[in-house]
Write an enzyme that holds these catalytic residues in place. Structure first.
Site, PDB file in Angstrom:
ATOM      1  N   GLY A  14       0.716  -1.224  -0.091  1.00  0.00           N
ATOM      2  CA  GLY A  14       0.103  -0.090  -0.057  1.00  0.00           C
ATOM      3  C   GLY A  14       0.893   1.288  -0.034  1.00  0.00           C
ATOM      4  N   GLY A  16      -0.319   4.086   0.437  1.00  0.00           N
ATOM      5  CA  GLY A  16      -1.297   5.450   0.759  1.00  0.00           C
ATOM      6  C   GLY A  16      -0.542   6.222   1.717  1.00  0.00           C
ATOM      7  CG  PHE A  17      -1.979   9.485   3.971  1.00  0.00           C
ATOM      8  CD1 PHE A  17      -1.392  10.765   3.714  1.00  0.00           C
ATOM      9  CD2 PHE A  17      -3.343   9.427   3.420  1.00  0.00           C
ATOM     10  CE1 PHE A  17      -1.693  11.813   2.943  1.00  0.00           C
ATOM     11  CE2 PHE A  17      -3.839  10.413   2.696  1.00  0.00           C
ATOM     12  CZ  PHE A  17      -3.023  11.445   2.338  1.00  0.00           C
ATOM     13  CD  GLU A 173     -14.494  17.471   3.580  1.00  0.00           C
ATOM     14  OE1 GLU A 173     -13.605  17.980   4.533  1.00  0.00           O
ATOM     15  OE2 GLU A 173     -14.127  16.585   3.101  1.00  0.00           O
TER      16      GLU A 173
END
Ligand SMILES: Cc1cc2nc3c(=O)[nH]c(=O)nc-3n(C[C@H](O)[C@H](O)[C@H](O)COP(=O)(O)OP(=O)(O)OC[C@H]3O[C@@H](n4cnc5c(N)ncnc54)[C@H](O)[C@@H]3O)c2cc1C
Length: 421
Positions: A14, A16-17, A173
Site C-alpha cells: 500500500g 497510501g499515507f 464536504e
C-alpha cells in the site's frame, strides 16, 4: 538492488499515507524495500470530494509513487495486487506471482461498508478512488442535463434531488460542494430548470453530524449547511435504496443522485491473515503495531486498530502517517536486535469544510469555525498535499474558483458511461 542483495527485505503493501511514510522512513536504512500497490499513484483522499464535484482535476491530487520515491535508491516500486498473506511462510501471494519478505508493513487501507447491503453500492456509490470521484461527478452532472429535458414535474424534481448518506466529514464536504455547484457554479447555465432550486439532503443515522467533533462544532456545521440550502436530517436511518429513491422506513425521498459516505471496512486482505479482527475488519494489533504472534509484521493506517490505545485511533491521514513512520522505526530496531516501542498517537486536531468560507476545526480545547476555520483548512490541505506542482496548481485553482465562482475542472461530460475533464 537484486534478489541476491544480502540486506533484509522489507515489503510494504500500500502506497497510501501509511505505506508511503513507512517507505520514506526506511530510505538510506540498511534494508532493501519493495513497495507494492495496485495503483501507480499516491492519492490525497482528503481532496477527492473536490474531484467528484469538479473543483479539481484527478492529476491535482494524485502523484506517481515512482516519482515521489525517485531519489530513494533502496526502495523499489511494483504495481501489483496482493491477494493474500501467508504469515507462517513469510510470503505474499500476488495476482501474478509470489514475494517473500523478512519484514512486512501492511498498509492497504480501508473501503466503505454498506452494512450488509452490498446491493446498494451501484445505486449509491462511495468515494475512495479517482474512478469513484469521476463516476460521482458524471452522475451529478448528467442528472442536471436530464432535468433540463424532462417535462414531467415529479421526475424533474427527482433528477434535481441529491441525497448524501452519512454525516461524517466526507458526507458534509460532499453535500456542501453539491450545494455550491447548484447555487453558484451552474446557477445561470440552464434555461428550463433553476439549478438553485435543487434539493440536497444529508442523512445521518446518529443524533448529530460530525460526531467526532466536540460541541458546539456539529451544530455550527449544521447551521452553515442549512444556510447554503442543504437539508440536514439526523436520526435518519436508511432502510432501502432503489434506483430512484432512498427510503427511511415508510418515508420515500425521490432522488436520482444518491451518494454513500457512511461505514468503513478494512481492506479485504486482512481476512486472509487468520488473526483476530474487529467488526470493521481491522487487525487488532499489539501496542507496537505488530500482528499478535508475528513481530516481523506491522500493521498501519486504516486497516489497523491498536487494542490498548485509548482513545481508539481515528481513521485519518495523520494517524496513518505517524503509524507508518513508527512501523519503520520498529522494523529497524528489531533487525538490530533492539526492543520495539509502543505507538502513541499525537493528535494535532481535526478540520472539516462545509463550503466557501465555512469550516469547523478542533485543536484540543481550541474550537474554530467560519472563515477562520476555512482558512486553516485551506492552509493545511495545501501544506500536506504531496508535490510542489500539485500545491501550486491547487492554490491557483482555488483562487480562481473563489474570485470567479467557477469550478476549475471544467464541467465536461458526455452521454457515454464515464466522464473525464
Ligand atoms: C473521501 C475521503 C476523504 C477523507 N478526508 C480526510 C480528511 O479530510 N482528513 C484526514 O485526515 N483523513 C481523511 N480521510 C481518511 C484518510 O484518507 C485515511 O485515513 C488514509 O488514507 C489512511 O491511510 P492508509 O495508508 O491506511 O490507506 P490508504 O491511503 O487508503 O492507502 C491504501 C493503499 O493500499 C493500496 N491497496 C489496497 N489494497 C491493496 C492490495 N490488495 N494490493 C495492493 N495494494 C493495495 C491502495 O491502492 C492504496 O494506495 C479521507 C478518506 C476518504 C476516503
Amino acid at each position: 538492488m537484486s534478489e541476491r542483495d544480502p540486506r533484509p527485505h522489507v515489503v510494504i503493501v500500500g502506497g497510501g499515507f501509511g505505506g508511503l511514510y513507512a517507505a520514506r522512513a526506511l530510505v538510506e536504512r540498511p534494508v532493501r524495500v519493495t513497495l507494492l500497490d495496485r495503483r501507480n499513484h499516491h492519492l490525497f483522499q482528503p481532496l477527492l470530494y473536490q474531484v467528484a464535484t469538479a473543483a479539481l482535476n484527478p492529476s491535482d491530487i494524485a502523484t506517481p509513487l515512482r516519482s515521489i520515491l525517485r531519489g530513494a535508491s533502496n526502495v523499489t516500486v511494483f504495481l501489483a495486487q496482493v491477494e493474500s498473506v501467508d504469515l507462517a511462510g513469510r510470503r505474499l501471494v500476488l495476482d501474478d506471482g509470489e514475494m517473500a519478505y523478512d519484514a512486512l508493513v501492511l498498509a492497504a487501507g480501508a473501503g466503505h461498508s454498506y452494512f450488509g447491503h452490498d446491493d446498494w453500492e451501484p445505486l449509491a456509490p462511495s468515494l475512495k478512488t479517482l474512478e469513484d470521484a469521476l463516476e460521482i461527478r458524471r452522475r451529478v452532472l448528467v442528472a442536471y442535463e436530464e432535468a433540463e429535458r424532462e417535462r414531467d414535474g415529479a421526475e424533474q424534481r427527482a433528477l434535481l434531488t441529491s441525497v448524501v448518506i452519512g454525516g461524517g466529514p466526507t458526507g458534509v464536504e460532499l453535500a456542501g460542494a453539491l450545494a455550491e455547484i447548484s447555487r453558484e457554479t451552474i446557477a445561470r447555465d440552464f434555461r428550463l430548470i433553476d439549478p438553485t432550486k435543487a434539493r440536497i439532503v444529508l442523512l445521518e443515522g446518529g443524533p448529530r453530524i460530525l460526531a467526532a467533533f466536540p460541541d458546539p462544532l456539529p451544530a455550527r456545521a449544521a447551521t452553515a449547511l442549512a444556510r447554503i440550502g442543504v437539508e440536514v436530517r439526523t436520526g435518519a436511518t436508511v432502510t432501502r435504496v432503489t434506483p430512484d429513491a432512498v427510503w427511511l422506513g415508510g418515508e420515500q425521498i425521490r432522488a436520482r443522485t444518491v451518494l454513500w459516505a457512511a461505514g468503513v471496512a478494512a481492506a479485504p486482505l486482512t481476512r486472509t491473515l487468520g488473526v483476530p479482527l474487529d467488526r470493521a475488519g481491522r487487525v487488532l494489533a499489539e501496542p507496537d503495531l505488530s500482528v499478535p504472534g508475528h513481530p516481523e509484521v506491522q500493521v498501519v493506517g486504516d486497516l489497523a486498530q491498536v487494542t490498548a490505545h485509548q482513545p481508539p485511533l481515528p481513521g485519518v491521514a495523520p494517524a496513518a502517517k505517524q503509524m507508518g513512520r513508527h512501523a519503520a522505526r520498529n522494523i529497524i530496531a528489531a533487525l538490530a536486535g533492539r526492543p520495539t516501542s509502543a505507538f502513541r498517537y499525537r493528535d494535532y486536531g481535526q478540520l472539516a469544510t462545509i463550503g466557501r468560507s465555512a469550516a469547523v476545526g478542533a485543536f484540543g480545547r481550541v474550537h474554530i469555525w467560519g472563515w477562520l476555520a476555512w482558512i486553516a483548512w485551506l492552509g493545511a490541505h495545501i501544506y500536506f498535499l504531496i508535490g510542489f506542482r500539485n500545491r501550486m496548481v491547487v492554490l491557483i485553482d482555488w483562487a480562481w474558483a473563489y474570485w470567479t465562482f467557477e469550478r476549475s475542472a471544467r464541467i465536461v461530460i458526455g452521454r457515454g458511461r464515464r466522464s473525464e475533464s
